[in-house]
Design a protein around this motif. Sequence first.
Motif, PDB file in Angstrom:
ATOM      1  N   LEU A 209      47.868  24.460  35.798  1.00 18.26           N
ATOM      2  CA  LEU A 209      46.990  24.578  36.955  1.00 18.26           C
ATOM      3  C   LEU A 209      47.273  25.847  37.742  1.00 18.26           C
ATOM      4  O   LEU A 209      46.351  26.556  38.169  1.00 18.26           O
ATOM      5  CB  LEU A 209      47.147  23.341  37.848  1.00 18.26           C
ATOM      6  N   PHE A 210      48.552  26.159  37.948  1.00 20.39           N
ATOM      7  CA  PHE A 210      48.912  27.373  38.684  1.00 20.39           C
ATOM      8  C   PHE A 210      48.472  28.612  37.904  1.00 20.39           C
ATOM      9  O   PHE A 210      47.903  29.552  38.479  1.00 20.39           O
ATOM     10  CB  PHE A 210      50.421  27.405  38.928  1.00 20.39           C
ATOM     11  N   ALA A 211      48.734  28.617  36.604  1.00 23.76           N
ATOM     12  CA  ALA A 211      48.355  29.767  35.779  1.00 23.76           C
ATOM     13  C   ALA A 211      46.845  29.930  35.730  1.00 23.76           C
ATOM     14  O   ALA A 211      46.334  31.059  35.749  1.00 23.76           O
ATOM     15  CB  ALA A 211      48.913  29.588  34.366  1.00 23.76           C
ATOM     16  N   LEU A 212      46.111  28.819  35.683  1.00 28.79           N
ATOM     17  CA  LEU A 212      44.653  28.888  35.676  1.00 28.79           C
ATOM     18  C   LEU A 212      44.141  29.535  36.956  1.00 28.79           C
ATOM     19  O   LEU A 212      43.286  30.431  36.924  1.00 28.79           O
ATOM     20  CB  LEU A 212      44.068  27.479  35.524  1.00 28.79           C
ATOM     21  N   GLY A 213      44.671  29.103  38.092  1.00 35.15           N
ATOM     22  CA  GLY A 213      44.255  29.689  39.359  1.00 35.15           C
ATOM     23  C   GLY A 213      44.573  31.164  39.443  1.00 35.15           C
ATOM     24  O   GLY A 213      43.742  31.969  39.880  1.00 35.15           O
ATOM     25  N   ALA A 214      45.768  31.544  39.011  1.00 35.12           N
ATOM     26  CA  ALA A 214      46.166  32.955  39.064  1.00 35.12           C
ATOM     27  C   ALA A 214      45.290  33.807  38.160  1.00 35.12           C
ATOM     28  O   ALA A 214      44.913  34.933  38.519  1.00 35.12           O
ATOM     29  CB  ALA A 214      47.636  33.086  38.660  1.00 35.12           C
ATOM     30  N   SER A 215      44.944  33.284  36.986  1.00 37.42           N
ATOM     31  CA  SER A 215      44.116  34.058  36.064  1.00 37.42           C
ATOM     32  C   SER A 215      42.697  34.237  36.598  1.00 37.42           C
ATOM     33  O   SER A 215      42.072  35.276  36.406  1.00 37.42           O
ATOM     34  CB  SER A 215      44.085  33.388  34.689  1.00 37.42           C
ATOM     35  N   LEU A 216      42.176  33.219  37.291  1.00 40.97           N
ATOM     36  CA  LEU A 216      40.832  33.325  37.860  1.00 40.97           C
ATOM     37  C   LEU A 216      40.756  34.422  38.916  1.00 40.97           C
ATOM     38  O   LEU A 216      39.722  35.075  39.077  1.00 40.97           O
ATOM     39  CB  LEU A 216      40.416  31.983  38.485  1.00 40.97           C
ATOM     40  N   ALA A 217      41.850  34.633  39.640  1.00 39.05           N
ATOM     41  CA  ALA A 217      41.863  35.626  40.717  1.00 39.05           C
ATOM     42  C   ALA A 217      41.771  37.049  40.184  1.00 39.05           C
ATOM     43  O   ALA A 217      41.374  37.958  40.921  1.00 39.05           O
ATOM     44  CB  ALA A 217      43.134  35.463  41.552  1.00 39.05           C
ATOM     45  N   CYS A 218      42.142  37.249  38.931  1.00 36.67           N
ATOM     46  CA  CYS A 218      42.233  38.604  38.383  1.00 36.67           C
ATOM     47  C   CYS A 218      41.062  38.979  37.489  1.00 36.67           C
ATOM     48  O   CYS A 218      41.062  40.062  36.912  1.00 36.67           O
ATOM     49  CB  CYS A 218      43.539  38.753  37.596  1.00 36.67           C
ATOM     50  N   ARG A 219      40.083  38.114  37.371  1.00 35.44           N
ATOM     51  CA  ARG A 219      38.974  38.388  36.457  1.00 35.44           C
ATOM     52  C   ARG A 219      37.826  39.105  37.172  1.00 35.44           C
ATOM     53  O   ARG A 219      37.647  38.947  38.378  1.00 35.44           O
ATOM     54  CB  ARG A 219      38.476  37.082  35.842  1.00 35.44           C
ATOM     55  N   PRO A 220      37.027  39.858  36.413  1.00 30.59           N
ATOM     56  CA  PRO A 220      35.898  40.582  37.026  1.00 30.59           C
ATOM     57  C   PRO A 220      34.799  39.633  37.472  1.00 30.59           C
ATOM     58  O   PRO A 220      34.705  38.495  37.001  1.00 30.59           O
ATOM     59  CB  PRO A 220      35.416  41.482  35.887  1.00 30.59           C
ATOM     60  N   ARG A 221      33.959  40.099  38.398  1.00 31.38           N
ATOM     61  CA  ARG A 221      32.865  39.288  38.922  1.00 31.38           C
ATOM     62  C   ARG A 221      31.539  40.027  38.767  1.00 31.38           C
ATOM     63  O   ARG A 221      31.476  41.241  38.935  1.00 31.38           O
ATOM     64  CB  ARG A 221      33.109  38.941  40.396  1.00 31.38           C
ATOM     65  N   ALA A 222      30.504  39.271  38.484  1.00 36.71           N
ATOM     66  CA  ALA A 222      29.178  39.864  38.316  1.00 36.71           C
ATOM     67  C   ALA A 222      28.493  40.009  39.670  1.00 36.71           C
ATOM     68  O   ALA A 222      28.695  39.202  40.579  1.00 36.71           O
ATOM     69  CB  ALA A 222      28.335  38.988  37.392  1.00 36.71           C
ATOM     70  N   LYS A 223      27.660  41.034  39.803  1.00 39.72           N
ATOM     71  CA  LYS A 223      26.896  41.241  41.030  1.00 39.72           C
ATOM     72  C   LYS A 223      25.664  40.334  41.070  1.00 39.72           C
ATOM     73  O   LYS A 223      25.250  39.877  42.121  1.00 39.72           O
ATOM     74  CB  LYS A 223      26.478  42.705  41.129  1.00 39.72           C
ATOM     75  N   ASP A 224      25.088  40.087  39.905  1.00 36.32           N
ATOM     76  CA  ASP A 224      23.912  39.229  39.806  1.00 36.32           C
ATOM     77  C   ASP A 224      24.363  37.800  39.508  1.00 36.32           C
ATOM     78  O   ASP A 224      25.048  37.547  38.513  1.00 36.32           O
ATOM     79  CB  ASP A 224      22.991  39.739  38.693  1.00 36.32           C
TER      80      ASP A 224
END
Length: 310
Positions: A209-224
Amino acid sequence: MENILTVTIPFFALMGCGYAAGRAKLFTAAGIDGMIFFVFYFALPCLLFRYMALSPLSEIADFSFMGAYGAVSLGVFILAAFGGRLIFGSPMGVMALQGQAGAVSNVGFLGLPMISALLGPDAALAVILALLVDLIIFMPLTLSILEIDKNRDHALGPAILKIFRGTFLNPFVLSIGLGVLASAVGFRMPTPIDSFTGLLGAAASPCALFALGASLACRPRAKDFKEASYLISFKLFIHPLAMWFAMTQIFDVKPMWATAVILVAGLPIAGNVFILAQTYGTYSERTSTAILVSTAIAVVTFSVLVGILT
């Protein structure tokens, strides 16, 4: 509802701690990868092996249940893929990722620990069997479509070997297979092995769970946000609704297992969708955004779904 939130909120809060740590850059990318490596290759496989080894073979070999779960998810996969083609004009490879995002949940890192805590250890076996279907049906299906789209003018032999190896050498598949074998032969773990697997398996849930949260914080985000919204609507609403209808109105499934896989369907989008998108260099920002937002929304939708079902 208060009792449900008492169980679900700590799981999402632990993931939120990982997300906050990632956003604050308390971990390097290599550090986050190391946590995920530990969970993926050690802790979760150990937990899966232990569950299967201690379960009766008669319950494990429930192929009608796995077929029912697979049929529903396949229908959602196809609908999400062709809907993406119709609405967004998605090419073949993107259609596969849209189908995967609509039909495959975050079972290993989030679903197994949380649903086990909510419904008890009897439901864990149903969750693991659903995970196995996802790994041996939908992962190869998505990989095959991506490889065909990528290698239209090349031989597919190496691609087929790659898909086969990626599926059956997956640590989750191997650990489940070894657990089934242990159950089949009646293997009883010696005390040191029992203590070791119990200790390592207990680390799976918090670390995942901790690793999942940390990995989500570092991923790119789409504008659309349009396509991310499309994927989220399939994963958090259409998939669980289809699973509920099939498991309660069509198939003869034990009530506890039916509840377990309806909850599986209501989980957010699996992280491996982003990994596949990034590996094949397509659709990564939109899948990343869909995973992040579906996980945030699932704090509410999953808790409501648990309240309705239980």
